[in-house]
Design a protein around this motif. Structure first.
Motif, mmCIF file in Angstrom:
data_model
loop_
_atom_site.group_PDB
_atom_site.id
_atom_site.type_symbol
_atom_site.label_atom_id
_atom_site.label_comp_id
_atom_site.label_asym_id
_atom_site.label_seq_id
_atom_site.Cartn_x
_atom_site.Cartn_y
_atom_site.Cartn_z
ATOM 1 N N CYS A 7 -81.628 22.832 -2.987
ATOM 2 C CA CYS A 7 -80.838 23.644 -2.058
ATOM 3 C C CYS A 7 -79.396 23.166 -2.192
ATOM 4 O O CYS A 7 -79.149 21.951 -2.172
ATOM 5 C CB CYS A 7 -81.348 23.430 -0.637
ATOM 6 N N SER A 8 -78.454 24.104 -2.330
ATOM 7 C CA SER A 8 -77.056 23.690 -2.524
ATOM 8 C C SER A 8 -76.523 22.958 -1.292
ATOM 9 O O SER A 8 -75.633 22.117 -1.401
ATOM 10 C CB SER A 8 -76.175 24.899 -2.846
ATOM 11 N N CYS A 22 -82.135 33.368 -4.168
ATOM 12 C CA CYS A 22 -82.013 31.907 -4.157
ATOM 13 C C CYS A 22 -82.795 31.375 -5.363
ATOM 14 O O CYS A 22 -84.021 31.480 -5.405
ATOM 15 C CB CYS A 22 -82.577 31.318 -2.866
ATOM 16 N N CYS A 31 -74.088 27.369 1.375
ATOM 17 C CA CYS A 31 -75.271 27.928 0.716
ATOM 18 C C CYS A 31 -74.799 28.832 -0.415
ATOM 19 O O CYS A 31 -74.034 29.774 -0.183
ATOM 20 C CB CYS A 31 -76.104 28.719 1.719
ATOM 21 N N ASN A 44 -81.451 21.511 6.351
ATOM 22 C CA ASN A 44 -81.253 21.690 4.904
ATOM 23 C C ASN A 44 -80.541 20.463 4.331
ATOM 24 O O ASN A 44 -79.422 20.546 3.823
ATOM 25 C CB ASN A 44 -80.400 22.934 4.630
ATOM 26 N N VAL A 56 -76.210 31.131 -1.889
ATOM 27 C CA VAL A 56 -76.669 32.520 -1.760
ATOM 28 C C VAL A 56 -75.807 33.256 -0.735
ATOM 29 O O VAL A 56 -75.250 34.321 -1.020
ATOM 30 C CB VAL A 56 -78.153 32.548 -1.316
ATOM 31 N N GLU A 103 -75.420 31.342 7.772
ATOM 32 C CA GLU A 103 -74.852 30.614 6.629
ATOM 33 C C GLU A 103 -73.793 31.454 5.902
ATOM 34 O O GLU A 103 -73.171 30.978 4.946
ATOM 35 C CB GLU A 103 -75.957 30.223 5.640
HETATM 36 FE FE1 SF4 Z 1 -80.514 26.468 0.298
HETATM 37 FE FE2 SF4 Z 1 -79.223 28.770 0.432
HETATM 38 FE FE3 SF4 Z 1 -81.440 28.616 -1.010
HETATM 39 FE FE4 SF4 Z 1 -81.559 28.527 1.677
HETATM 40 S S1 SF4 Z 1 -80.904 30.230 0.410
HETATM 41 S S2 SF4 Z 1 -82.636 27.193 0.245
HETATM 42 S S3 SF4 Z 1 -79.676 27.391 2.149
HETATM 43 S S4 SF4 Z 1 -79.509 27.515 -1.421
#
Ligand code: SF4
Ligand code: 13P
Length: 335
Positions: free
Chosen positions: A122-123, A293, A207, A150, A209, A235
């Motif tokens: 996850c970023s 994602c 994030c 997160n 995304v 987000e």
């Molecule tokens: Fe992480 Fe964004 Fe993927 Fe959710 S959508 S897991 S916050 S990168």
């Protein structure tokens, strides 16, 4: 990684029969030509999870064949954290990203916690380390640290309390402090700051995304689709949220559609969610921007099957980190 299953994965009449009820719900989101590929995996996974005493938890961003095909429970990060802790079975298989599986392991250290791909990151979780949090605490002594789930277990271990997108404002206000450090999502932090008098010290993670949505894009949906309702995840950047009719966690967005039954809606979030929700609401027209994602999309039916067969890969958290991280997660669950 190519994943091979040991059992037979033919689309036999028996597989067709035992997956027929699932198939009939998914005709609008999975084409006929794809179903014979998914169905044998769905049938085998649903058999094997019983043999393994495993519960399959599925985040709202998983693809429909996973979300509707093999989940025992689905939900947002907060719901999955609660469900993991309460699940009666000895094995939890998390169809989501690594921090979600880690949270399950933190809350249920005695259970075997599996994730089909350890690289599902996850970023936001990658945007901050435990050392960063220690430095922040030195810079702002005595200021409580509120940490979005997160994040890694190491970051949670340095935090006073966790939050999710479903409860962030409530958690910040629950501390009774004049100011808090909020990390790591700068956009979620700004959203919270707009809803409370508590001063928010931000960390600029994002994030990958949700940061891609723009206010122009939302305005163009409104121009091209009359009467459309815009519902967005917090987000997203602030100017995107300003354009939204409703802002909430993934499950809050799903509830909004169920309760308000808009004629047309755009869910400003990861794109599999619209497919999953559209299955339940055939009368609602979903406009579907497709920001995927890449981490969530590492989870596939072949990898889920392989994970159940081998009971690997497992998510482990060293006890000294898990014990401290658990305090922060449990404080959130009790707030
Ligand atoms: Fe992480 Fe964004 Fe993927 Fe959710 S959508 S897991 S916050 S990168
Ligand atoms: P939710 O807790 O709203 O499901 O959010 C999780 C997530 O990763 C959003 O990108």
């Amino acid at each position: 990684m190519q994943v091979q299953s040991t059992g037979s994965l033919e689309y036999t009449p028996r597989v067709q029969e035992i997956t027929a009820a699932i198939r009939s719900r998914l005709t609008d989101v999975i084409p006929d030509v794809e179903w014979p590929v998914h169905a044998p995996y769905i049938a085998r996974i649903n058999e094997l999870k019983k043999e393994r005493d495993a519960v399959i938890l599925v985040h709202n961003y998983q693809t429909p064949e996973i979300f509707h095909g093999v989940a025992d429970f689905s939900g947002d990060s907060l719901e999955l954290a609660r469900l993991g802790a309460r699940a009666g079975s000895g094995v939890i298989l998390m169809c989501g990203v690594h921090f979600m599986a880690e949270t399950s392991k933190i809350l249920a250290p005695e259970k075997t916690v599996l994730i089909p791909d350890l690289e599902a990151g996850c970023s936001l979780a990658a945007a901050i380390t435990g050392e960063d949090v220690r430095l922040l605490k030195q810079k702002y002594p005595g200021v409580p640290v509120v940490t979005y789930v997160n994040t890694s277990a190491e970051v949670k271990a340095e935090s006073d309390i966790c939050c999710t997108s479903a409860n962030a404002v409530k958690i910040v206000e629950s501390l009774g402090a004049d100011r808090v450090i909020f990390l790591p999502d700068g956009y979620l932090g700004r959203y919270v700051a707009g809803k409370t008098d508590v001063e928010i010290i931000l960390w600029e993670g994002s994030c990958e995304v949700h940061e891609r949505f723009t206010a122009d894009e939302i305005r163009s949906y409104r121009r091209s689709h009359s009467g459309i309702q815009v519902i967005a995840h917090p987000e997203c950047p602030p100017d995107v949220l300003d354009e939204a009719d409703f802002v909430g966690s993934t499950s809050a967005m799903i509830r909004y559609v169920g309760e308000n039954k808009p004629r047309r809606v755009v869910m400003v979030t990861e794109c599999s969610m619209s497919d999953n929700v559209a299955v339940e609401h055939p009368d609602v027209q979903f406009v579907r921007p497709c920001n995927l994602c890449p981490h969530m999309k590492r989870i596939t039916l072949p990898k889920i099957l392989r994970t159940l067969e081998t009971l690997q890969p497992r998510v482990e958290v060293p006890a000294e980190i898990a014990d401290r991280a658990r305090l922060a997660v449990e404080r959130m669950l009790q707030a």
